[in-house]
Motif scaffolding. Structure first.
Motif, PDB file in Angstrom:
ATOM      1  N   THR A 239       0.820  -1.206   0.000  1.00  0.00           N
ATOM      2  CA  THR A 239       0.000   0.000   0.000  1.00  0.00           C
ATOM      3  C   THR A 239       0.854   1.256   0.000  1.00  0.00           C
ATOM      4  N   SER A 288      -2.910   5.653  -2.889  1.00  0.00           N
ATOM      5  CA  SER A 288      -3.366   4.403  -2.281  1.00  0.00           C
ATOM      6  C   SER A 288      -4.875   4.332  -2.156  1.00  0.00           C
ATOM      7  N   GLU A 339      -8.716  -4.926   2.366  1.00  0.00           N
ATOM      8  CA  GLU A 339      -7.533  -5.443   1.697  1.00  0.00           C
ATOM      9  C   GLU A 339      -8.003  -6.091   0.414  1.00  0.00           C
ATOM     10  N   LEU A 347      -3.709  -3.857  -1.847  1.00  0.00           N
ATOM     11  CA  LEU A 347      -3.790  -2.572  -1.163  1.00  0.00           C
ATOM     12  C   LEU A 347      -4.568  -2.718   0.133  1.00  0.00           C
TER      13      LEU A 347
END
Length: 1312
Positions: A239, A288, A339, A347
């Protein structure tokens, strides 16, 4: 803020191909616009051009294209963009360096160590995002109260944000970091990502590095502790790398965008959509959280427009695009994941749970080995489908065109090389005629063989299938595509215990309207909703969305009374931060709302749920924010089928989501009218019953409240809606289309082979196995089954032959078939309805004893014998034996490995035999040195879960038979098996032809490899080219061994099916048909078919890998991979841990072997370093690649890894490994890979070689150092004939299309 008076407001979705603009005009009217995202001849930036056009056309003022746009008339701008996604897919982000704790420079290369595609011998994993790595000499470790490490010097103790205490083992060397950073900066890298272990809770070292980097002049500094402070270093590392890699690209785009406006949009409120479905100010938009910026707007759009607060009927969002389809769910709250993987990068950030499948309008159509296949390959935008006039292949779009469902006169003339021609029906039909001839030729040539195969299964002779027309073929592909899109919708809903049929299907995107009725009908849904802005719904969703501020921090508290004060304090602190931030953005207190989430799990488990207390008010036994305990247990029960009342609940993270209400309210209404809808033309469309007269309507001319009976086509500027026969369309007051889906007048299907039905039945059988797996995962209780997903479920024919199996765990492939067929031979007529059989013995098709197989016969009224069987195999953590975990490295007899079941009736007449099975599970205690099961409660719970999964499978098989009839279902079972057989026969014929072309040798190949003790495994393969069959003869293989490397026959068959599937190279049903062209000879008494009481635990995890190596060596497919699973376990009376560790993959013709990855018969994920150190008495000192361990050659073998574990307490370490003496072979002149090595560094300084297999007691301060084998090289470095690696680069979304919780679940299953 929602409506700026007297000004223009814009919501813009900048996609990869098109940019959609939604504008709210000063008088309240709405306008939409669609333009190409890239058109450099006419404009620099599409969103700017869209704004300019609307302002000029609606205000009457001139806004010159070559001048910055005057912003005086602009209220606000909201944007969603694929800039970050495209940079990730194209790997065109900023040059980045990674700073990571010393000893972990390859941590993100190794990742979870699982390979993404189970059967691809060339392990294709996306490149890491960083260009250079700097190892930072620093280390902090979590304090453990019972740590017994000898103290040489006192360590500095600090307190983390979670409340955990940590010891600073190595202070940060900033001078060294500065020197390294200056070197990176001098090489032109100005963006860095910083990942230091345990920084999620104690971030001082990261912050010091960040301050230094900014002082030195780095323009982008991303710290993992700031980007996403969650435990687990690997996803946090991915990330922070994505943030450093993508954020500069976003800033670069924003700089160009703002430059197109006077004053750089200084006085305009500009917001961007984040992956979580919330808007954020332009200056805070970061890499991100930007990856799902585009599709997130669509989810917000359908959620707000389709969900009724009154009816509360949940909605499935269905966004079908060109290369893929996005599926999501909304039931009053956005469903987030924390996730997820996009373009191969995991990420760790809040993201809407958008599930992407590789089936869209551009998905290519194939006919392979008698089966219709749609995707995953896509025609892309260039050349696009065949009808685009650019030489493209047949696609789903072409199938719709061929059936008359797309009308070229209503499409703009933008096709052909000059982009000025209409859609080409001629090109589409030419391709379809060619494919139809190929299909009919195949049917003619193979019908006799298919009939013969079916006749052997059933007492009937099916009629030959008549030849197919072009329309039949096109219709077949549409049906297969629809079924492919139904599977993830079923999985998304049923995974969480929801009934799929009780949802509304909200359809948007360009291609979905042509498929909506069929998909809704197949899923049992009654309503389809299509918004008036469905073609630009992502843009409209931006206008409706709220501004969101999210804050999150890690936690290590229990959810209990004495911790509520601290939890309340921290929750209020985070809420205040959200409110203050939103207030600073001009929101009044009345517009601001906050919602608190706790990331909760039962102590000792990994299944954490992000829970809100909405609907669960506070009480005397809860914290102030609400009754999270009740919310958690109710949701846990809903998703998993049980709760654990006596287990503490742990808080892993505290999250607060603050919303500033800012979305507009649509006030546009359609004109009501009493006129009937008038079609603009009539056309002919092809449906199940042939061509039908079909009315064509323009959406904009439809009066609201009037019904349109199908078949009909409704055409809008941006989409085409197909109203199928027995369906009805109606325009709502808001101008949206609502479709009532009628029942299907299903035409009867006979027992003759229909290739379209073959593909659909293949999906249906797989779906049954998948749904069984979902039930098993939901209702099991052990970590192995519920969280590691170490299980398989399968459907079998009346002869015990495998029909479908999910997931594809290599060591389970085909093995359960042996177990079922043994029970048929053994029990025969003793099987009764209500019976369930339990088995695990190697002589009965077992792999190793902890894998317990539960088998349920499926009976049908009026039929004496079972008509099908369903079974589930799950790995139980302990079933007794000489060591905890029932996987002893030094066992010499089967009795030492745990409880044994041959044909045990677990359920008799519907009654679970708890007393008898308990007695059997405790029976190993009768043997010297052995114990009965050490976890009886979990065993019984998981066995009940397996019975429940089988019951679900039996029910689904029954429903399939109710729908089609027993004779039809069994006939297609036979056809699916024949299809797999055909694919294997084709592969063997192709190999024979290649071998004849390359050599004049006979069609006989052979190979040999050795276990570390010198035991040979020999194979001779004789191929019959005419039949496409082969004999695999293992005669000459060594005898049964003293120890546990003996492999039951079922293991050899699993390895063989795995190898055949890899060599076929395409997706085929994995069933008993794979082995039909194969005769397998295994000498009794050998290591591959040992005696009944031989120890076998090592055969399952080690010898299986050597069997694969021998098969691939015979066929010269690729060099040997590490050939080992590196089984490492340690434990004491209080704790137990088991892992398998990656090594090097073998190289092949045209590819280098991947380093640090699992290969062949295992694909297990490794425990994250931070979780390992948090839960177990161990410190991971080092985890990196082992340079030079891969064999050299024209294509290099992959490197193994180095893993060093320092023990904090007394434990017993068990090592079960191979390839410590015999090196993994190279091929065609490639060098062998390096052998592995197991070293023990004693605390007193002695270094011991432990050998391949041992069990040893360790003292605090001892360190185990594992060096795993490398893969073999392929081809001589100087030989031009042995082709080197191919440099062809494919766009990552073609290789890694899928995304979302359904995909992550399947990846987790295959990572076992």
């Amino acid at each position: 803020m929602a409506q700026t008076k007297g000004k223009f407001d814009f919501a813009i979705d900048r996609g990869g191909t098109f940019t959609d603009v939604f504008a709210r005009l000063p008088d309240g009217r709405e306008r939409v616009l669609k333009l190409l995202s890239r058109d450099p001849q006419n404009y620099k930036d599409a969103p700017t051009e869209g704004i300019r056009r609307v302002l000029e056309e609606e205000s009457g003022r001139l806004f010159p294209r070559d001048q910055p746009v005057d912003t005086a008339l602009i209220g606000w701008i909201r944007m969603g963009t694929t800039v970050a996604t495209n940079a990730l897919l194209e790997r065109e982000g900023e040059r980045t360096a990674l700073l990571v704790t010393k000893g972990f420079k390859d941590l993100l290369h190794i990742g979870t160590q699982a390979r993404p595609k189970l059967f691809d011998l060339e392990v294709a994993v996306p490149d890491v995002l960083y260009e250079e790595v700097i190892e930072v000499d620093e280390r902090v470790v979590l304090c453990q109260d019972d740590c017994q490490l000898p103290r040489k010097d006192p360590k500095r103790v600090v307190t983390g944000s979670t409340g955990d205490s940590l010891e600073v083992w190595q202070e940060l060397d900033l001078d060294k970091v500065e020197k390294d950073l200056r070197g990176v900066l001098s090489r032109g890298i100005s963006s860095i990502a910083v990942l230091l272990l345990h920084s999620y809770t104690w971030s001082d070292h990261e912050k010091a590095v960040g301050s230094l980097a900014r002082r030195l002049g780095f323009t982008q500094v991303s710290l993992s502790s700031e980007v996403m402070p969650m435990v687990r270093a690997v996803p946090r590392g991915y990330t922070v790398c994505a943030d450093a890699y993508l954020t500069p690209k976003i800033h670069q785009y924003l700089k160009g965008f703002t430059a197109g406006f006077k004053g750089g949009l200084k006085d305009v409120d500009v917001l961007f959509m984040q992956s979580d479905g919330g808007l954020t100010p332009m200056e805070q938009f970061c890499g991100s959280r930007a990856v799902l910026s585009g599709p997130a707007g669509g989810v917000v759009g359908y959620a707000i427009t389709s969900y009724s607060q009154m009816e509360k009927k949940p909605v499935i969002g269905f966004d079908m695009g060109g290369t893929s389809t996005d599926v999501s769910r909304y039931a009053g709250q956005y469903e987030h994941v924390f996730e997820a993987t996009t373009a191969g990068v995991t990420l760790q950030a809040p993201q809407l749970d958008i599930n992407t499948v590789a089936a869209g309008g551009g998905s290519r159509l194939f006919f392979r080995s008698g089966m219709f296949v749609v995707g995953p390959e896509s025609a892309g935008a260039h050349p696009g489908p065949a009808c685009y006039r650019k030489g493209g292949p047949l696609t789903v779009t072409d199938a719709n065109l061929a059936l008359g469902r797309l009308l070229p006169p209503f499409f703009p003339k933008i096709f052909g090389p000059a982009e000025n021609e209409p859609l080409s029906l001629e090109d589409t039909m030419t391709h379809f005629h060619r494919l139809t001839e190929e299909i009919n030729s195949f049917l003619s040539a193979n019908q006799t063989q298919a009939n013969r195969a079916t006749n052997s299964q059933n007492d009937m002779v099916p009629n030959s299938q008549s030849t197919m027309s072009v329309e039949d073929v096109a219709m077949g592909f549409i049906r297969v595509a629809n079924e492919a899109m139904c599977r993830p919708i079923r999985a998304l809903t049923q995974a969480k215990g929801h009934d799929t049929s009780q949802h509304v299907l909200a359809c948007f995107g360009g291609a979905g309207g042509q498929h909506a009725c069929s998909i809704a009908r197949a899923l049992g849904m009654k309503t389809v909703f299509i918004h008036k802005y469905s073609g630009v719904l992502s843009a409209y969703g931006l206008a409706l969305a709220d501004v969101v501020e999210e804050v999150q921090e890690p936690c290590s508290l229990k959810y209990e009374q004495q911790c509520f004060g601290e939890l309340d304090r921290r929750m209020e602190q985070l809420c205040r931060r959200c409110r203050d931030t939103l207030s600073a953005r001009s929101f009044s207190s009345g517009q601001i709302s906050t919602e608190v989430f706790l990331h909760l799990r039962y102590e000792g488990t990994d299944c954490a749920l992000m829970v809100t207390a909405d609907g669960y008010p506070r009480n005397a036994h809860s914290c102030r924010a609400g009754d999270f305990s009740s919310a958690f247990t109710k949701r846990y029960l809903k998703e998993f089928g049980f709760t654990i009342p006596d287990r503490a609940i742990m808080v892993d993270d505290i999250r607060v989501r603050g919303c500033g209400k800012s979305g507009i309210n649509s006030i546009h209404k359609s004109k009501t009218g009493h006129k009937q809808a008038k079609p603009v033309m009539m056309t002919k469309c092809f449906f199940e019953d042939g061509y039908m007269d079909t009315s064509v309507y323009l959406w904009e001319e439809l009066p609201c409240g009037k019904s349109i009976q199908g078949p009909a086509i409704i055409i809008d500027k941006n989409s085409t809606i197909l109203v199928e026969p027995s369906c009805e369309a109606c325009l709502t007051e808001d101008g949206d289309v609502c479709l009532a889906v009628g029942s299907d007048s299903q035409c009867a299907i006979g027992t003759e082979l229909n290739t379209v039905q073959l593909s659909i039945f293949s999906h249906r059988f797989m779906s049954i196995a998948e749904q069984m797996g979902r039930v098993l995962q939901r209702t099991s209780i052990s970590t192995n089954i519920k969280e590691r997903l170490d299980f398989s479920c399968a459907v079998f024919g009346p002869d015990g032959g495998l029909v479908s199996n999910a997931p594809h765990i290599p060591v389970h492939l085909g093995a359960m078939q042996e177990t079922v067929q043994y029970q048929i031979r053994s029990l025969g007529n003793e099987l009764r309805e209500g019976d369930v059989i339990l088995s695990n013995h190697p002589c009965a098709g077992g792999s190793h004893l902890p894998d317990l197989t539960v088998i349920t016969p499926v009976f049908r009224k009026g039929v004496k014998r079972p008509v099908f069987f369903v079974a589930s195999r799950g790995h139980h953590a302990d079933i007794g034996g000489i060591t905890p975990g029932s996987m002893p490295p030094h066992s010499t007899s089967l009795q030492q490995e745990g409880a044994v079941f041959v044909s045990f009736k677990l359920v008799t007449g519907g009654v679970f035999q708890e007393e008898a099975v308990t007695e059997a599970l405790m029976a190993p205690a009768q043997h010297p040195g052995c114990s009965g099961t050490r976890n009886l409660h979990d065993n019984l719970s998981d066995l009940r879960a397996q019975v429940a999964a089988n019951q679900r499978g039996s029910q689904l098989v029954g429903e399939l038979i109710d729908c089609y009839g027993l004779d039809v279902v069994q006939a297609y079972m036979g056809y699916i098996q024949s299809n797999a057989e055909l694919a294997v026969r084709d592969m063997l014929r192709e190999f024979a032809q290649r071998r004849r072309h390359q050599t004049s040798d006979s069609l006989e190949v052979e190979s040999e490899d050795f276990m570390d003790d010198g035991t040979p495994i020999r194979l001779r393969v004789q191929i019959n080219e005419e039949e496409g069959s082969a004999v695999f003869d293992f005669t000459g293989t060594g005898t049964e061994v003293w120890g546990n490397c003996n492999a039951p026959r079922a293991i050899t068959l699993s390895a063989l099916i795995y190898c055949l599937r890899c060599m076929v190279g395409q997706d085929i049903p994995l069933n008993q048909g794979c082995l039909k062209p194969i005769k397998v000879i295994v000498p009794p008494g050998s290591i591959l078919q040992p005696s009944q009481n031989a120890a076998v635990v090592g055969g399952n995890v080690l010898t299986s890998q050597r069997v694969v190596d021998v098969i691939f060596k015979a066929f010269e497919v690729c060099s040997a991979s590490q050939g080992c699973m590196n089984n490492i376990s340690f434990g004491s009376e209080r704790v137990g841990y088991y892992e398998t560790v990656a090594g090097g993959a073998g190289a092949g013709p045209g590819w280098h072997g991947r380093s640090g990855v699992h290969s062949h018969m295992t694909n297990t994920r490794i425990t994250d370093p931070e979780i390992l150190e948090k839960r177990y008495p161990v410190i991971l000192e080092h985890f990196s690649l082992r340079p030079g361990s891969g064999g050299s050659g024209k294509c290099r073998g992959g490197d193994g890894v180095v893993r060093k574990l320092l023990f904090r307490n007394k434990v017993v370490l068990s090592v079960l490994t191979e390839r410590r003496a015999i090196r993994p072979y190279g091929l065609k002149g490639g060098e062998d890979g390096a052998a592995g090595l197991n070293l023990l560094h004693r605390a007193d300084g002695r270094i011991l070689n432990l050998g391949a297999k041992t069990s040893v007691s360790l003292e605090p301060g001892d360190m185990f150092c594992l060096y795993t084998p490398g893969g073999g090289g392929f081809g001589s470095e100087g030989d031009p004939k042995s082709g080197g690696p191919q440099g062809k680069r494919r766009r990552l979304n073609e290789v890694f299309t899928e995304r979302g919780s359904v995909f992550e679940y399947r990846m987790a299953q295959e990572g076992v």
